[in-house]
Design an enzyme around this catalytic site. Structure first.
Site, PDB file in Angstrom:
ATOM      1  N   ARG A  35       0.813  -1.219   0.000  1.00 17.39           N
ATOM      2  CA  ARG A  35       0.000   0.000   0.000  1.00 17.39           C
ATOM      3  C   ARG A  35       0.847   1.271   0.000  1.00 17.39           C
ATOM      4  O   ARG A  35       0.486   2.269   0.608  1.00 17.39           O
ATOM      5  CB  ARG A  35      -0.967   0.005   1.185  1.00 17.39           C
ATOM      6  CG  ARG A  35      -2.403  -0.198   0.684  1.00 17.39           C
ATOM      7  CD  ARG A  35      -3.433  -0.079   1.778  1.00 17.39           C
ATOM      8  NE  ARG A  35      -3.862  -1.407   2.155  1.00 17.39           N
ATOM      9  CZ  ARG A  35      -4.237  -1.742   3.393  1.00 17.39           C
ATOM     10  NH1 ARG A  35      -4.225  -0.863   4.351  1.00 17.39           N
ATOM     11  NH2 ARG A  35      -4.637  -2.953   3.646  1.00 17.39           N
ATOM     12  N   ARG A  39      -3.554   6.227   0.839  1.00 15.50           N
ATOM     13  CA  ARG A  39      -4.149   7.450   1.378  1.00 15.50           C
ATOM     14  C   ARG A  39      -3.245   8.219   2.350  1.00 15.50           C
ATOM     15  O   ARG A  39      -3.546   9.347   2.699  1.00 15.50           O
ATOM     16  CB  ARG A  39      -5.482   7.114   2.067  1.00 15.50           C
ATOM     17  CG  ARG A  39      -6.581   6.760   1.081  1.00 15.50           C
ATOM     18  CD  ARG A  39      -7.823   6.267   1.783  1.00 15.50           C
ATOM     19  NE  ARG A  39      -7.612   4.973   2.412  1.00 15.50           N
ATOM     20  CZ  ARG A  39      -8.505   4.366   3.201  1.00 15.50           C
ATOM     21  NH1 ARG A  39      -9.664   4.950   3.465  1.00 15.50           N
ATOM     22  NH2 ARG A  39      -8.236   3.181   3.719  1.00 15.50           N
ATOM     23  N   ARG A  48      -7.331  11.164  -5.997  1.00 12.33           N
ATOM     24  CA  ARG A  48      -8.512  10.309  -5.863  1.00 12.33           C
ATOM     25  C   ARG A  48      -9.784  11.070  -5.490  1.00 12.33           C
ATOM     26  O   ARG A  48     -10.881  10.531  -5.572  1.00 12.33           O
ATOM     27  CB  ARG A  48      -8.245   9.247  -4.770  1.00 12.33           C
ATOM     28  CG  ARG A  48      -7.251   8.155  -5.159  1.00 12.33           C
ATOM     29  CD  ARG A  48      -7.915   6.920  -5.741  1.00 12.33           C
ATOM     30  NE  ARG A  48      -9.005   6.455  -4.910  1.00 12.33           N
ATOM     31  CZ  ARG A  48     -10.288   6.641  -5.170  1.00 12.33           C
ATOM     32  NH1 ARG A  48     -10.658   7.277  -6.256  1.00 12.33           N
ATOM     33  NH2 ARG A  48     -11.213   6.195  -4.352  1.00 12.33           N
ATOM     34  N   ASP A  84      -6.755  -3.485  -7.383  1.00 15.78           N
ATOM     35  CA  ASP A  84      -7.419  -4.065  -6.218  1.00 15.78           C
ATOM     36  C   ASP A  84      -7.630  -5.557  -6.451  1.00 15.78           C
ATOM     37  O   ASP A  84      -7.836  -5.970  -7.599  1.00 15.78           O
ATOM     38  CB  ASP A  84      -8.777  -3.385  -5.974  1.00 15.78           C
ATOM     39  CG  ASP A  84      -9.313  -3.687  -4.587  1.00 15.78           C
ATOM     40  OD1 ASP A  84     -10.048  -4.690  -4.438  1.00 15.78           O
ATOM     41  OD2 ASP A  84      -8.976  -2.965  -3.637  1.00 15.78           O
ATOM     42  N   TYR A 162     -14.371 -12.854   0.560  1.00 13.11           N
ATOM     43  CA  TYR A 162     -15.033 -11.581   0.237  1.00 13.11           C
ATOM     44  C   TYR A 162     -16.364 -11.812  -0.483  1.00 13.11           C
ATOM     45  O   TYR A 162     -17.360 -11.143  -0.231  1.00 13.11           O
ATOM     46  CB  TYR A 162     -14.140 -10.712  -0.652  1.00 13.11           C
ATOM     47  CG  TYR A 162     -13.210  -9.796   0.110  1.00 13.11           C
ATOM     48  CD1 TYR A 162     -13.705  -8.724   0.858  1.00 13.11           C
ATOM     49  CD2 TYR A 162     -11.835  -9.989   0.082  1.00 13.11           C
ATOM     50  CE1 TYR A 162     -12.865  -7.882   1.554  1.00 13.11           C
ATOM     51  CE2 TYR A 162     -10.970  -9.145   0.789  1.00 13.11           C
ATOM     52  CZ  TYR A 162     -11.496  -8.088   1.519  1.00 13.11           C
ATOM     53  OH  TYR A 162     -10.659  -7.255   2.216  1.00 13.11           O
TER      54      TYR A 162
END
Length: 365
Positions: A35, A39, A48, A84, A162
């Protein structure tokens, strides 16, 4: 030029990461962060802002920009394509949305085995996931050979979890219910995912990926027996099939398996056709070396939360970690991804500490 295809890539200038994957000597210990395009970077948040997450994933130019951002700031030794793991369930026809404050959400998760009939079992990866391949090719050109580019995928069990849970879960109990109540259907789904993943990874290499990482993020909620039955065989299949296919065209790309919290599987993972085993922070570096018996390179495993420490303390933690792993066959990383509230300055301190201390250790030899 956006029309440039997956050939005539710029010459690689820093191959320390690829050498370390193969257990060869390096001028310093290579480092990257899961990552690293995330963010915690103000420029990432700016790029973004107001855009749909999966729309960003489908834009090669946006993925390329986000992949390159951390490299402008830090001397990382590898880039990982911005994407992703849930693009695969999407390619199989499932609706996945990124919900602010909640994360990935499947409005209609799989509930019972008959729901498998609703999935696209045969996915044309080149059509459905073409946007990832385009992003990889574009990024390889734009990297200008600075560092290698890593492609990745989620592993079958993690994706299955998921698809059944419908999002994140602490217990994965809905998905695990399938393993115990519907083992045949579980294997059917895992096999379906495995076939798509193999094609997807081969497509990434054809597009320019120079290494591949398989994320088994949900290994931790399986016990050793379930891991042996529902995770490990598929992880092995993926590596074997990808490598066999690549060999036919004379290619060889290092592969990394990261089974988070799967310490019970460390010996097995080190004999699963992957060159590198990624580790989370709950494993002691020295014991990981002993248990993998020098068969693989290791990647990891600083606790991401150590980045909240003052810089001097980060240096001490890195020093201890490097001394535990040794400098050969080792790639420094975190034991999980960077969190959004982390200070980029401290990420820089981490990278700097790995490079400085590993050079010091290598000079002592």
């Amino acid at each position: 030029a956006p029309c440039r295809g997956p050939k005539d890539f710029p010459k690689l200038k820093n191959d320390a990461f690829l050498l370390a994957c193969r257990g060869q000597e390096t001028p310093h210990v290579p480092v990257w962060c899961m990552r690293q395009a995330g963010r915690y970077l103000p420029e990432f948040r700016e790029s973004r802002a107001g855009k749909d997450f999966f729309a960003t994933c489908r834009s090669p130019a946006a993925c390329c920009e986000l992949t390159l951002q951390p490299l402008r700031r830090f001397p990382f030794d590898a880039a990982i394509i911005f994407s992703d793991i849930l693009v695969i369930p999407q390619a199989m026809g499932m609706d996945v949305q990124m919900v602010a404050g909640k994360g990935p959400t499947f409005p209609e998760p799989l509930k019972e085995p008959e729901d498998l009939l609703l999935l696209q079992s045969k996915v044309d990866v080149n059509k459905e996931l073409d946007y990832v391949f385009k992003a990889i090719t574009l990024t390889r050109h734009k990297l200008e050979g600075k560092v290698p580019l890593i492609g990745f995928t989620g592993a079958p069990w993690t994706l299955m979890a998921y698809m059944i849970e419908g999002g994140g879960s602490t217990t994965q109990s809905k998905a695990k219910r399938w393993l115990y109540r519907h083992p045949e259907a579980s294997h059917q789904l895992l096999k379906m995912l495995t076939d798509i993943i193999v094609e997807y990874l081969l497509g990434q290499v054809a597009a320019g990926a120079q290494a591949l990482q398989v994320f088994e993020s949900h290994a931790g909620c399986l016990g050793p027996a379930e891991f042996q039955e529902f995770s490990l065989p598929y992880l092995r299949d993926i590596a074997r099939k990808v490598k066999d296919q690549l060999k036919e065209s004379g290619q060889d790309v290092p592969m990394i398996v990261f089974a988070k919290d799967g310490h019970y599987g460390l010996e097995d993972l080190s004999q699963s056709h992957y060159e590198v085993v990624g580790l989370d922070w709950t494993i002691d570096p020295r014991s990981a070396r002993e248990r993998t018996g020098g068969k693989v390179s290791l990647q990891g495993n600083m606790d991401p939360c150590a980045l909240y420490a003052p810089k001097e303390r980060i240096y001490e933690i890195v020093k201890k970690m490097l001394e535990g792993f040794g400098t050969r066959g080792y790639i420094a990383n975190l034991g999980h991804g960077l969190y959004p509230d982390m200070d980029p300055e401290n990420v820089g301190a981490f990278v700097e500490a790995v490079h400085a201390h590993s050079r010091h250790l290598l000079n002592l030899k």
